[in-house]
Design a protein around this motif. Structure first.
Motif, mmCIF file in Angstrom:
data_model
loop_
_atom_site.group_PDB
_atom_site.id
_atom_site.type_symbol
_atom_site.label_atom_id
_atom_site.label_comp_id
_atom_site.label_asym_id
_atom_site.label_seq_id
_atom_site.Cartn_x
_atom_site.Cartn_y
_atom_site.Cartn_z
ATOM 1 N N UNK A 33 0.822 -1.204 0.000
ATOM 2 C CA UNK A 33 0.000 0.000 0.000
ATOM 3 C C UNK A 33 0.862 1.261 0.000
ATOM 4 N N UNK A 34 1.919 1.264 0.789
ATOM 5 C CA UNK A 34 2.826 2.418 0.827
ATOM 6 C C UNK A 34 3.488 2.618 -0.534
ATOM 7 N N UNK A 35 3.857 1.539 -1.198
ATOM 8 C CA UNK A 35 4.454 1.631 -2.527
ATOM 9 C C UNK A 35 3.482 2.199 -3.546
ATOM 10 N N UNK A 36 2.230 1.768 -3.470
ATOM 11 C CA UNK A 36 1.208 2.277 -4.387
ATOM 12 C C UNK A 36 0.980 3.765 -4.141
ATOM 13 N N UNK A 37 0.960 4.161 -2.885
ATOM 14 C CA UNK A 37 0.785 5.583 -2.571
ATOM 15 C C UNK A 37 1.933 6.421 -3.139
ATOM 16 N N UNK A 41 1.608 9.354 -5.973
ATOM 17 C CA UNK A 41 2.111 10.717 -5.757
ATOM 18 C C UNK A 41 3.081 11.123 -6.868
ATOM 19 N N UNK A 42 3.902 10.188 -7.315
ATOM 20 C CA UNK A 42 4.861 10.496 -8.377
ATOM 21 C C UNK A 42 4.176 10.694 -9.733
ATOM 22 N N UNK A 43 3.179 9.880 -10.015
ATOM 23 C CA UNK A 43 2.497 9.965 -11.302
ATOM 24 C C UNK A 43 1.472 11.089 -11.347
ATOM 25 N N UNK A 44 0.911 11.416 -10.219
ATOM 26 C CA UNK A 44 -0.148 12.424 -10.166
ATOM 27 C C UNK A 44 0.389 13.694 -9.505
ATOM 28 N N UNK A 45 1.456 14.215 -10.062
ATOM 29 C CA UNK A 45 2.100 15.406 -9.506
ATOM 30 C C UNK A 45 1.068 16.524 -9.324
ATOM 31 N N UNK A 46 1.068 17.119 -8.157
ATOM 32 C CA UNK A 46 0.138 18.210 -7.872
ATOM 33 C C UNK A 46 -1.166 17.742 -7.248
ATOM 34 N N UNK A 47 -1.341 16.428 -7.132
ATOM 35 C CA UNK A 47 -2.581 15.909 -6.549
ATOM 36 C C UNK A 47 -2.375 15.388 -5.121
#
Length: 91
Positions: A33-37, A41-47
């Motif tokens: 779960x931490x890896x997915x988060x 965060x990396x793919x959805x910059x600004x979100x």
């Protein structure tokens, strides 16, 4: 040794404060779960704020569900005790 009722009355018994499972499967899923988060965060910059809000609401819902499950379980256990102690099938 205090009875379970005394422990509960004096606040010494609080299932909500018991630690999370320490099984290998739990830890693996927690890391996953931490890896997915991190990936989100990396793919959805600004979100990041939206992700944080999502997690906060998700945790709130999980706490509400846990509280409800605890109450249901407690009621069910009490009903079992009433049934066990209240009936004598031999009479």
């Amino acid at each position: 040794m205090k009875s379970i009722i005394e422990q509960f009355y004096y606040g010494e018994l609080n299932p909500c404060e018991m630690p999370a499972p320490s099984t290998k499967k739990y830890k693996e899923n927690q890391q996953k779960l931490a890896g997915i988060e991190d990936e989100l965060r990396n793919k959805a910059y600004g979100l990041g704020n939206l992700i944080d809000e999502f997690k906060d609401i998700q945790h709130l819902l999980a706490a509400m569900e846990s509280s409800c499950d605890f109450a249901r379980g407690f009621r069910c256990g009490a009903r079992f005790m009433i049934d066990v102690l209240g009936k004598d099938e031999n009479k």
